[in-house]
Scaffold this motif. Structure first.
Motif, PDB file in Angstrom:
ATOM      1  N   LYS A  65       0.848  -1.184   0.000  1.00 27.34           N
ATOM      2  CA  LYS A  65       0.000   0.000   0.000  1.00 27.34           C
ATOM      3  C   LYS A  65       0.887   1.238   0.000  1.00 27.34           C
ATOM      4  O   LYS A  65       1.985   1.231   0.567  1.00 27.34           O
ATOM      5  N   GLY A  66       0.399   2.290  -0.662  1.00 23.90           N
ATOM      6  CA  GLY A  66       1.175   3.516  -0.707  1.00 23.90           C
ATOM      7  C   GLY A  66       0.516   4.558  -1.578  1.00 23.90           C
ATOM      8  O   GLY A  66      -0.707   4.565  -1.751  1.00 23.90           O
ATOM      9  N   THR A  67       1.342   5.434  -2.142  1.00 25.39           N
ATOM     10  CA  THR A  67       0.851   6.482  -3.038  1.00 25.39           C
ATOM     11  C   THR A  67       1.653   6.448  -4.330  1.00 25.39           C
ATOM     12  O   THR A  67       2.804   5.980  -4.365  1.00 25.39           O
ATOM     13  N   ILE A  68       1.050   6.967  -5.383  1.00 31.88           N
ATOM     14  CA  ILE A  68       1.705   7.020  -6.682  1.00 31.88           C
ATOM     15  C   ILE A  68       1.282   8.307  -7.388  1.00 31.88           C
ATOM     16  O   ILE A  68       0.169   8.803  -7.168  1.00 31.88           O
ATOM     17  N   ALA A  69       2.184   8.860  -8.187  1.00 31.36           N
ATOM     18  CA  ALA A  69       1.875  10.094  -8.911  1.00 31.36           C
ATOM     19  C   ALA A  69       2.524  10.058 -10.292  1.00 31.36           C
ATOM     20  O   ALA A  69       3.565   9.429 -10.493  1.00 31.36           O
ATOM     21  N   PHE A  70       1.872  10.730 -11.229  1.00 31.01           N
ATOM     22  CA  PHE A  70       2.353  10.834 -12.605  1.00 31.01           C
ATOM     23  C   PHE A  70       2.284  12.299 -13.022  1.00 31.01           C
ATOM     24  O   PHE A  70       1.429  13.039 -12.552  1.00 31.01           O
ATOM     25  N   ARG A  71       3.161  12.689 -13.924  1.00 36.96           N
ATOM     26  CA  ARG A  71       3.010  14.001 -14.525  1.00 36.96           C
ATOM     27  C   ARG A  71       3.591  13.983 -15.931  1.00 36.96           C
ATOM     28  O   ARG A  71       4.499  13.200 -16.253  1.00 36.96           O
ATOM     29  N   ARG A  72       3.051  14.836 -16.770  1.00 43.21           N
ATOM     30  CA  ARG A  72       3.513  14.960 -18.147  1.00 43.21           C
ATOM     31  C   ARG A  72       4.506  16.113 -18.229  1.00 43.21           C
ATOM     32  O   ARG A  72       4.236  17.219 -17.742  1.00 43.21           O
ATOM     33  N   VAL A  73       5.654  15.843 -18.825  1.00 45.73           N
ATOM     34  CA  VAL A  73       6.679  16.859 -19.041  1.00 45.73           C
ATOM     35  C   VAL A  73       7.017  16.844 -20.530  1.00 45.73           C
ATOM     36  O   VAL A  73       7.790  16.005 -20.994  1.00 45.73           O
ATOM     37  N   GLY A  74       6.412  17.756 -21.286  1.00 44.15           N
ATOM     38  CA  GLY A  74       6.574  17.713 -22.746  1.00 44.15           C
ATOM     39  C   GLY A  74       6.026  16.403 -23.270  1.00 44.15           C
ATOM     40  O   GLY A  74       4.914  15.994 -22.918  1.00 44.15           O
ATOM     41  N   PRO A  75       6.799  15.675 -24.084  1.00 48.55           N
ATOM     42  CA  PRO A  75       6.319  14.395 -24.612  1.00 48.55           C
ATOM     43  C   PRO A  75       6.556  13.220 -23.658  1.00 48.55           C
ATOM     44  O   PRO A  75       6.132  12.108 -23.928  1.00 48.55           O
TER      45      PRO A  75
END
Length: 226
Positions: A65-75
């Motif tokens: 169990k935990g946390t996750i994150a995503f982000r877009r940086v250009g392509p």
């Protein structure tokens, strides 16, 4: 007469099957169009996760169990995951994907391992996290499995097999909230019989700061590149 009845029955079955296939194709096209629209708005996402990893050799489960994150940086896409518990016990582990590299950090033993990711890695990251329907159709053979509710939210259930043969995955199933293009659930299956199921909750969109995509490495940490 019996032969004519059989022929008529087979013809009816064929017609019904073609109508069902056409309807499924139309539903899939709608889902992919919705994912295209959601992808155009996507900047970042953060969520809590529960992941169940099954290893067939030992017939055992590992629950994280935990946390996750995503982000877009250009392509490109970046990802950071913080594992907080493993089978109910505190187990702090961090994983960061950035600029084609995977960093795996274990704070308790002050060890960071950095690996070069495969060229296909990002197409797995964006499965339900910012990826467009157009790109999904380009990379995967998609089977529409209908609608299903996950965590009280209606999702589209899609079964994906890679168009380019993979030694990592046999196929992947994702449950996508078509309103925002985010996967609420993923199941990854390997040829070995191993599989991993992840369920996401408390999803926050487009408010994850860039600072979240940096690991806080303690002084004295040993770094190994492989």
């Amino acid at each position: 007469m019996r032969t004519m009845k059989k022929t008529a029955l087979f013809a009816l079955v064929a017609v019904v099957a073609s109508v069902v296939a056409f309807a499924q194709d139309a539903d899939l096209r709608q889902v992919l169009n919705q994912m295209d629209a959601a992808s155009a708005r996507f900047q970042s996402a953060q969520a809590d996760f529960v992941a169940d990893t099954y290893t067939s050799v030992v017939q055992g489960h590992d629950i994280q169990k935990g946390t996750i994150a995503f982000r877009r940086v250009g392509p490109r896409t970046e990802m950071v995951m913080h594992v907080k518990t493993d089978d109910g016990q505190p187990s702090l582990k961090d994983v960061l994907y950035k600029k084609g590299e995977l960093a795996y950090y274990q704070s308790l033993v002050k060890q960071e391992t950095i690996l070069k990711a495969s060229s296909n890695y990002e197409r797995y990251l964006t499965l339900g996290f910012g990826g467009s329907g157009k790109q999904l159709a380009a990379d995967w053979n998609i089977k529409y499995l209908g609608k299903e509710t996950v965590g009280g939210v209606e999702t589209a259930k899609l079964d994906l097999t890679p168009k380019t043969p993979s030694d990592q995955f046999a196929h992947i199933i994702i449950w996508v909230n078509t309103g925002n293009g985010i996967a609420l659930k993923q199941e990854v299956f390997q040829e070995s019989g191993d599989w991993r199921t992840a369920v996401y909750s408390n999803i926050r969109l487009n408010d994850v700061p860039a600072s979240a995509f940096k690991l806080k490495i303690a002084p004295g940490t040993q770094v190994a590149r492989k």
